[in-house]
Design an enzyme around this catalytic site. Structure first.
Site, short mmCIF file in Angstrom:
data_model
loop_
_atom_site.label_atom_id
_atom_site.label_comp_id
_atom_site.label_asym_id
_atom_site.label_seq_id
_atom_site.Cartn_x
_atom_site.Cartn_y
_atom_site.Cartn_z
N SER A 45 -8.69 8.92 6.02
CA SER A 45 -9.05 10.05 7.10
C SER A 45 -9.43 11.21 6.51
O SER A 45 -9.97 12.08 7.00
CB SER A 45 -7.72 10.31 7.61
N CYS A 246 -3.34 8.13 16.13
CA CYS A 246 -4.38 9.08 15.62
C CYS A 246 -5.88 8.93 16.22
O CYS A 246 -5.90 8.95 17.54
CB CYS A 246 -4.61 8.88 14.08
N ASN A 288 -2.54 13.91 10.42
CA ASN A 288 -3.75 14.26 9.59
C ASN A 288 -5.11 14.13 10.71
O ASN A 288 -5.73 13.01 11.00
CB ASN A 288 -4.18 13.29 8.74
N HIS A 331 1.52 9.87 12.66
CA HIS A 331 1.51 8.54 11.93
C HIS A 331 2.82 7.78 11.82
O HIS A 331 3.73 8.29 10.71
CB HIS A 331 0.73 8.75 10.30
N GLU A 333 3.39 5.22 10.28
CA GLU A 333 3.23 4.56 9.11
C GLU A 333 3.67 5.31 7.72
O GLU A 333 3.83 4.81 6.84
CB GLU A 333 1.95 3.67 9.02
#
Length: 358
Positions: A45, A246, A288, A331, A333
């Site tokens: 990213s 995202c 992000n 996120h 994860e």
């Protein structure tokens, strides 16, 4: 060797060169994570961006086996103080050597707090890292204004599909900038995960008869992904359960007729609170991204908000009406960051008709 960070507004920071000494122009963004710097460096990213770490000391445990992709992706790396003598039983090297190996320029010894305040007040801007002590602002400024991150999706996606074997549901993961932990989170729950390059057509994915489809992330300007959006629209029109995070969250919204807009300075770090609108529970999340879905003109016949950012009220998730589709901006994860919302992968298994057996 002295190095200089020159911002688009004319501000200049002077520090010490770390990593490569080549000159680079990039978008300057800041990350508020207190640890996990290696995962940040290897997060796809950050392709097309130079990362400012707001935590004042970086590198104290060196380089460890915690990479989220095959290589680091940022154009540049900016820190207050760099630990040059890391200490950790898993340490395999220093950040300095790591940056040199991958030809990534950086700068340390600058006031990253002052830099971050500028980016918060004026918004994300472009900048240059250079070791040229005779730089000319009249030459530098046009370069800064002309810079764009460009097509980073094709740069970071896998080159060919690959499979993580599993005994459970078959999941297709469209890699538009996926960290390794996205596939791992599914794989450890028993799923067989097939990772596809970003330009894979919907027909190819659907022909494999997956039980579910996962859309991943990278903070590119979402509307630049027109061809991918067309394919996501076809996936949207299928009856296959879809979980997206995202950029995948943004692409799904655009595919369904929604819109996105750019944030002033984005959300990047491992300490962003998000509120589940169904339960009222707040989770601390890893994020992000520089763009968000605009829900103001999104019809409830298409989707309804499921999460909201506690800090600024922006959208953090959508449930699609009449569809087995759930998307989030943050996120689950992690890597790095808190794993508070990891249960969303369990929810994805339930969407596919099963139960978690991690």
């Amino acid at each position: 060797m002295r190095a200089f960070l020159i911002l688009e507004d004319g501000t200049v920071f002077t520090g010490t060169s770390i990593g490569s000494t080549r000159e680079v122009v990039s978008e300057i963004v800041f990350n508020t994570s207190m640890t996990g710097y290696l995962e940040v460096l290897t997060d796809p990213s950050y392709a097309g961006q130079a990362v400012v770490m707001t935590y004042p000391l970086i590198g104290n445990y060196g380089i460890t086996p915690d990479m989220e992709s095959e290589r680091p992706w940022p154009d540049g790396y900016i820190v207050r103080e760099l630990s040059r003598m890391p200490s950790n039983f898993r340490c395999e090297g220093t950040i300095q050597d790591f940056l040199k190996k991958y030809d990534i320029p950086g700068i340390c010894g600058i006031d990253t707090r002052a830099l971050t305040k500028i980016l918060r007040e004026k918004g994300t801007m472009n900048g240059m890292i250079t070791t040229d002590e005779h730089y000319d602002l009249d030459v530098v400024m046009p370069k800064l204004r002309a810079y764009t991150t460009g097509n980073v999706v094709d740069k970071v996606t896998c080159k060919e599909k690959y499979v993580l074997p599993g005994e459970g549901y078959k999941v297709a993961l469209l890699d538009v900038g996926a960290k390794r932990n996205i596939a791992r989170c599914l794989n450890k729950r028993g799923c067989e995960v097939t990772v596809y390059p970003a330009r894979t057509t919907a027909e190819v994915i659907l022909a494999s008869h997956p039980y579910g489809i996962m859309l991943s992330k990278v903070p590119v300007y979402p509307k630049d992904c027109g061809i991918i959006i067309d394919e996501v629209r076809k996936l949207y029109e299928s009856d296959v359960p879809i979980f997206a995070i995202c950029l995948g969250h943004q692409l799904m919204a655009l595919a369904a007729g929604g819109d996105t807009h750019k944030l002033k300075y984005g959300h990047r770090g491992g300490n962003h609170p998000v509120k589940d609108l169904d339960t009222g529970r707040v989770y601390i999340s890893a994020q992000n991204h520089g763009y968000v879905v605009d829900t103001e003109h999104l019809s409830p016949d298409v989707a309804v908000p499921s999460f909201v950012n506690v800090n600024d009220g922006t959208n953090e998730g959508l449930k699609y009406t009449g569809k087995n589709i759930y998307t989030v901006q943050f996120h689950p994860e992690a890597s790095p960051g808190p794993q508070d919302s990891g249960h969303l992968f369990d929810m994805f298994l339930e969407m596919m008709g099963g139960k978690c057996h991690a």
